[in-house]
Write a protein that holds these residues in place. Structure first.
Motif, PDB file in Angstrom:
ATOM      1  N   SER A  48       0.864  -1.186   0.000  1.00  0.00           N
ATOM      2  CA  SER A  48       0.000   0.000   0.000  1.00  0.00           C
ATOM      3  C   SER A  48       0.899   1.232   0.000  1.00  0.00           C
ATOM      4  O   SER A  48       1.573   1.515   0.985  1.00  0.00           O
ATOM      5  CB  SER A  48      -0.913   0.008   1.238  1.00  0.00           C
ATOM      6  N   THR A  49       0.907   1.943  -1.104  1.00  0.00           N
ATOM      7  CA  THR A  49       1.777   3.115  -1.230  1.00  0.00           C
ATOM      8  C   THR A  49       1.137   4.174  -2.107  1.00  0.00           C
ATOM      9  O   THR A  49       0.274   3.866  -2.939  1.00  0.00           O
ATOM     10  CB  THR A  49       3.155   2.726  -1.792  1.00  0.00           C
ATOM     11  N   ASP A  50       1.589   5.398  -1.923  1.00  0.00           N
ATOM     12  CA  ASP A  50       1.153   6.499  -2.785  1.00  0.00           C
ATOM     13  C   ASP A  50       2.246   6.881  -3.771  1.00  0.00           C
ATOM     14  O   ASP A  50       2.094   7.823  -4.539  1.00  0.00           O
ATOM     15  CB  ASP A  50       0.789   7.716  -1.940  1.00  0.00           C
ATOM     16  N   SER A  51       3.364   6.139  -3.731  1.00  0.00           N
ATOM     17  CA  SER A  51       4.542   6.484  -4.525  1.00  0.00           C
ATOM     18  C   SER A  51       4.726   5.516  -5.700  1.00  0.00           C
ATOM     19  O   SER A  51       4.843   4.307  -5.499  1.00  0.00           O
ATOM     20  CB  SER A  51       5.790   6.451  -3.632  1.00  0.00           C
ATOM     21  N   GLU A  56       7.132   0.576  -8.186  1.00  0.00           N
ATOM     22  CA  GLU A  56       7.951  -0.094  -9.200  1.00  0.00           C
ATOM     23  C   GLU A  56       9.048  -0.954  -8.560  1.00  0.00           C
ATOM     24  O   GLU A  56       9.314  -2.069  -9.008  1.00  0.00           O
ATOM     25  CB  GLU A  56       8.567   0.950 -10.139  1.00  0.00           C
ATOM     26  N   ILE A  57       9.673  -0.440  -7.513  1.00  0.00           N
ATOM     27  CA  ILE A  57      10.718  -1.203  -6.824  1.00  0.00           C
ATOM     28  C   ILE A  57      10.112  -2.447  -6.177  1.00  0.00           C
ATOM     29  O   ILE A  57      10.695  -3.546  -6.222  1.00  0.00           O
ATOM     30  CB  ILE A  57      11.422  -0.323  -5.775  1.00  0.00           C
ATOM     31  N   ALA A  58       8.935  -2.298  -5.594  1.00  0.00           N
ATOM     32  CA  ALA A  58       8.272  -3.428  -4.940  1.00  0.00           C
ATOM     33  C   ALA A  58       7.894  -4.506  -5.950  1.00  0.00           C
ATOM     34  O   ALA A  58       8.088  -5.703  -5.700  1.00  0.00           O
ATOM     35  CB  ALA A  58       7.036  -2.939  -4.193  1.00  0.00           C
ATOM     36  N   PHE A  67      -3.165  -1.471  -6.070  1.00  0.00           N
ATOM     37  CA  PHE A  67      -3.789  -0.153  -6.072  1.00  0.00           C
ATOM     38  C   PHE A  67      -2.773   0.869  -5.589  1.00  0.00           C
ATOM     39  O   PHE A  67      -1.752   0.519  -4.997  1.00  0.00           O
ATOM     40  CB  PHE A  67      -5.017  -0.126  -5.153  1.00  0.00           C
ATOM     41  N   MET A  68      -3.058   2.139  -5.846  1.00  0.00           N
ATOM     42  CA  MET A  68      -2.271   3.229  -5.277  1.00  0.00           C
ATOM     43  C   MET A  68      -3.081   3.808  -4.125  1.00  0.00           C
ATOM     44  O   MET A  68      -4.286   4.030  -4.247  1.00  0.00           O
ATOM     45  CB  MET A  68      -1.977   4.299  -6.325  1.00  0.00           C
ATOM     46  N   ALA A  74      -2.529   9.111   2.973  1.00  0.00           N
ATOM     47  CA  ALA A  74      -1.082   9.126   2.783  1.00  0.00           C
ATOM     48  C   ALA A  74      -0.411  10.388   3.312  1.00  0.00           C
ATOM     49  O   ALA A  74       0.720  10.693   2.933  1.00  0.00           O
ATOM     50  CB  ALA A  74      -0.761   8.970   1.295  1.00  0.00           C
ATOM     51  N   SER A  75      -1.076  11.092   4.219  1.00  0.00           N
ATOM     52  CA  SER A  75      -0.474  12.294   4.771  1.00  0.00           C
ATOM     53  C   SER A  75       0.376  11.964   5.992  1.00  0.00           C
ATOM     54  O   SER A  75       0.340  10.841   6.505  1.00  0.00           O
ATOM     55  CB  SER A  75      -1.566  13.295   5.172  1.00  0.00           C
TER      56      SER A  75
END
Length: 230
Positions: A48-51, A56-58, A67-68, A74-75
């Motif tokens: 679970s990331t916003d980046s 891509e690295i994961a 999902f993004m 994500a604050s």
């Protein structure tokens, strides 16, 4: 069904781009992905990331990013609890079913092992009373013996008081420092409680030397030193 999550936001205050900063030659997140993929109990691992960069690295390391994460989750002030629920509900819709356990793995504890993760999962599965199982280690300080808090009048007192003064640390009640190496939650906990600390919890002990949590550049260098020494 056991779902594992790795929740990583882009950016970091203490260590710039901490989650993908190279640690012993590999992005920090990759160490935890490999530990999770080697588990004997985890059925699925999602990020679970916003980046986009973290995603891509994961993916390159073998993890799924279905999902993004929405911006409102994500604050800097976002709690992880609604992030967990968002990930679980998204995943459950994709399988048209429900999970039994959610295992959240924090990338900032890269010295943890797959055995630490699986041990926490087994402890959660075997408990009839605990809804949340948290990794922790025996600390060097004990709030009943040698930790003090400053009162409003400026004087200090022991954080935890006992009926009789404790003169040896060994005689103090058993306490643990929490480590975010692994948080194992039964699905029920996510919906019955507003935060993990309100749910019935148990500790799964792990060695202190594997529980170092990276929160600063010093921590990062310390962990890298320990990895190279090992």
């Amino acid at each position: 069904m056991i779902l594992a999550t790795i929740c990583c936001r882009g950016g970091s205050r203490g260590v710039p781009n901490k989650n993908i900063k190279l640690l012993n030659g590999e992005p920090l997140i990759v160490h935890t992905i490999r530990q999770a993929l080697a588990s004997n109990y985890i059925d699925e691992l999602i990020i679970s990331t916003d980046s986009e960069q973290i995603a891509e690295i994961a993916k390159a390391a073998g993890a799924k990013v279905p999902f993004m994460r929405p911006a409102d989750l994500a604050s800097d002030t976002s709690s992880k609890w609604p992030v967990f629920i968002h990930a679980v509900e998204y995943f459950e819709q994709s399988i048209d079913g429900e999970i039994d356990l959610l295992v959240d793995l924090d990338v900032t504890v890269p010295l943890k092992t797959t055995a630490d993760i699986d041990g926490a999962i087994v402890a959660a599965k075997n408990s009839n009373s605990a809804l949340v199982t948290i990794t922790g280690y025996e600390p060097e300080r004990n709030p009943y013996f040698n930790m003090m808090e400053v009162r409003e009048d400026g004087l200090a007192q022991l954080v935890k008081k006992s009926d009789k003064p404790i003169v040896r640390r060994q005689d103090a009640p058993e306490v643990y420092s929490l480590s975010p190496a692994a948080f194992v939650m039964k699905r029920k906990a996510l919906y019955d409680y507003a935060h993990w600390s309100e749910a019935p919890c148990q500790i799964y002990p792990m060695p202190r030397e594997r529980a170092v949590d990276i929160d600063s550049q010093f921590d990062f260098e310390l962990v890298e030193f320990l990895m190279k020494k090992k």
